[in-house]
Design a protein around this motif. Structure first.
Motif, PDB file in Angstrom:
ATOM      1  N   ILE A  55      43.943  34.144  39.809  1.00 48.86           N
ATOM      2  CA  ILE A  55      43.445  35.134  38.913  1.00 48.86           C
ATOM      3  C   ILE A  55      41.929  35.098  38.726  1.00 48.86           C
ATOM      4  CG2 ILE A  55      43.609  36.176  36.691  1.00 48.86           C
ATOM      5  CD1 ILE A  55      46.568  35.048  36.499  1.00 48.86           C
ATOM      6  N   LYS A  56      41.325  36.167  38.893  1.00 47.86           N
ATOM      7  CA  LYS A  56      39.808  35.997  38.937  1.00 47.86           C
ATOM      8  C   LYS A  56      39.275  37.136  37.996  1.00 47.86           C
ATOM      9  CE  LYS A  56      39.386  34.840  43.934  1.00 47.86           C
ATOM     10  NZ  LYS A  56      38.962  35.127  45.268  1.00 47.86           N
TER      11      LYS A  56
ATOM     12  N   SER B 292      42.294  44.621  40.989  1.00 49.34           N
ATOM     13  CA  SER B 292      42.655  44.762  42.538  1.00 49.34           C
ATOM     14  C   SER B 292      43.583  43.338  42.789  1.00 49.34           C
ATOM     15  CB  SER B 292      41.326  44.607  43.306  1.00 49.34           C
ATOM     16  OG  SER B 292      40.598  43.433  43.030  1.00 49.34           O
ATOM     17  N   CYS B 293      44.353  43.841  43.789  1.00 50.93           N
ATOM     18  CA  CYS B 293      45.130  42.595  44.373  1.00 50.93           C
ATOM     19  C   CYS B 293      45.116  42.535  45.777  1.00 50.93           C
ATOM     20  CB  CYS B 293      46.768  43.028  43.929  1.00 50.93           C
ATOM     21  SG  CYS B 293      47.796  41.904  44.585  1.00 50.93           S
TER      22      CYS B 293
ATOM     23  N   LYS C 130      47.958  36.905  47.761  1.00 52.87           N
ATOM     24  CA  LYS C 130      48.393  36.929  46.184  1.00 52.87           C
ATOM     25  C   LYS C 130      47.452  36.502  45.245  1.00 52.87           C
ATOM     26  CE  LYS C 130      53.175  35.987  47.623  1.00 52.87           C
ATOM     27  NZ  LYS C 130      54.435  35.080  47.436  1.00 52.87           N
ATOM     28  N   SER C 131      46.244  37.111  45.424  1.00 55.77           N
ATOM     29  CA  SER C 131      45.031  36.813  44.450  1.00 55.77           C
ATOM     30  C   SER C 131      44.676  37.952  43.696  1.00 55.77           C
ATOM     31  CB  SER C 131      43.851  36.642  45.186  1.00 55.77           C
ATOM     32  OG  SER C 131      42.683  36.579  44.391  1.00 55.77           O
ATOM     33  N   ILE C 132      44.732  37.954  42.399  1.00 55.55           N
ATOM     34  CA  ILE C 132      44.391  39.228  41.394  1.00 55.55           C
ATOM     35  C   ILE C 132      43.044  39.025  40.743  1.00 55.55           C
ATOM     36  CG2 ILE C 132      45.187  40.502  39.403  1.00 55.55           C
ATOM     37  CD1 ILE C 132      48.140  39.950  40.350  1.00 55.55           C
ATOM     38  N   THR C 133      42.348  40.282  40.837  1.00 51.20           N
ATOM     39  CA  THR C 133      41.044  40.099  40.193  1.00 51.20           C
ATOM     40  C   THR C 133      41.146  41.298  39.084  1.00 51.20           C
ATOM     41  OG1 THR C 133      39.794  39.448  42.147  1.00 51.20           O
ATOM     42  CG2 THR C 133      38.593  40.429  40.643  1.00 51.20           C
TER      43      THR C 133
END
Length: 215
Positions: free
Chosen positions: A142-143, A153-154, A159-162
């Protein structure tokens, strides 16, 4: 209008308005000046709309001065400045108090950003993980960062979410929608019917929440 024309070895004319309110045109070396002037005239309405948006952003940019409004999770708090050796920020009833020693814009922004980092970031991380466990899809990372056109955004592969740093200003119901929206992209990397059906399964009122987000 402040228009800056630059000649480059490119095929097409590129027209944009930057954050400072400058109209920037990149044009091929051999394109006649008359053609560029004609293009500016044709795009005048679009250019003025962009310039108006830039001006509004400048007017709405916070300086965190005494009496300004600090918005957190959709609620307004009146900013109060207090001289202090210990520099911290604090929510107190209807006030957002900035305890500060060196009262400069740069220092105020640094203190407020630190407060958001220490308060909003943990809140949204917990919300994301709890929601992910509920729907069966957890993010790997999670950023947070400032984004001009997105609230989140994903990266479906990693599987990184910002999340947009400015999301702290939105109400809780809106934040919950953004969190679910981005998590739903892990199994559905698109905005097709199956994606929205999945969102509606866990948030039947998502349309109302999305409307609030756009407002």
């Amino acid at each position: 209008m402040n228009i800056k024309i630059t000649r480059k070895r490119i095929k097409n004319i590129i027209l944009k308005v930057n954050d400072e309110g400058e109209v920037l045109i990149s044009a091929p070396l051999k394109v006649p000046k008359e053609y560029i002037e004609k293009l500016i005239k044709e795009k005048e309405e679009w250019i003025r709309e962009k310039l108006s948006l830039v001006q509004k952003r400048k007017q709405n940019s916070l300086t965190y001065n005494e009496g300004e409004k600090f918005i957190y999770l959709g609620k307004e708090y009146s900013i109060e400045i207090k001289n202090s050796q210990k520099e911290i920020c604090q929510l107190s009833q209807d006030k957002f108090i900035i305890y500060i020693q060196k009262n400069t814009l740069e220092n105020r922004k640094k203190l407020v950003d630190r407060w958001i980092y220490e308060n909003f970031y943990p809140y949204i991380i917990d919300l994301t993980m709890n929601t992910g466990e509920k729907i069966g899809y957890l993010p790997s990372v999670i950023k947070f960062r400032n984004m001009k056109t997105r609230w989140g955004s994903c990266n479906t592969i990693k599987k990184s979410i910002t999340f947009n740093h400015q999301l702290y200003r939105k109400s809780i119901v809106v934040v919950e929608y953004v969190v679910l929206h981005e998590l739903a992209h892990i199994p559905f990397p698109h905005h097709q019917k199956s994606f929205w059906s999945f969102v509606e399964k866990y948030m039947p009122d998502w349309k109302e929440r999305r409307k609030l987000l756009k407002e």
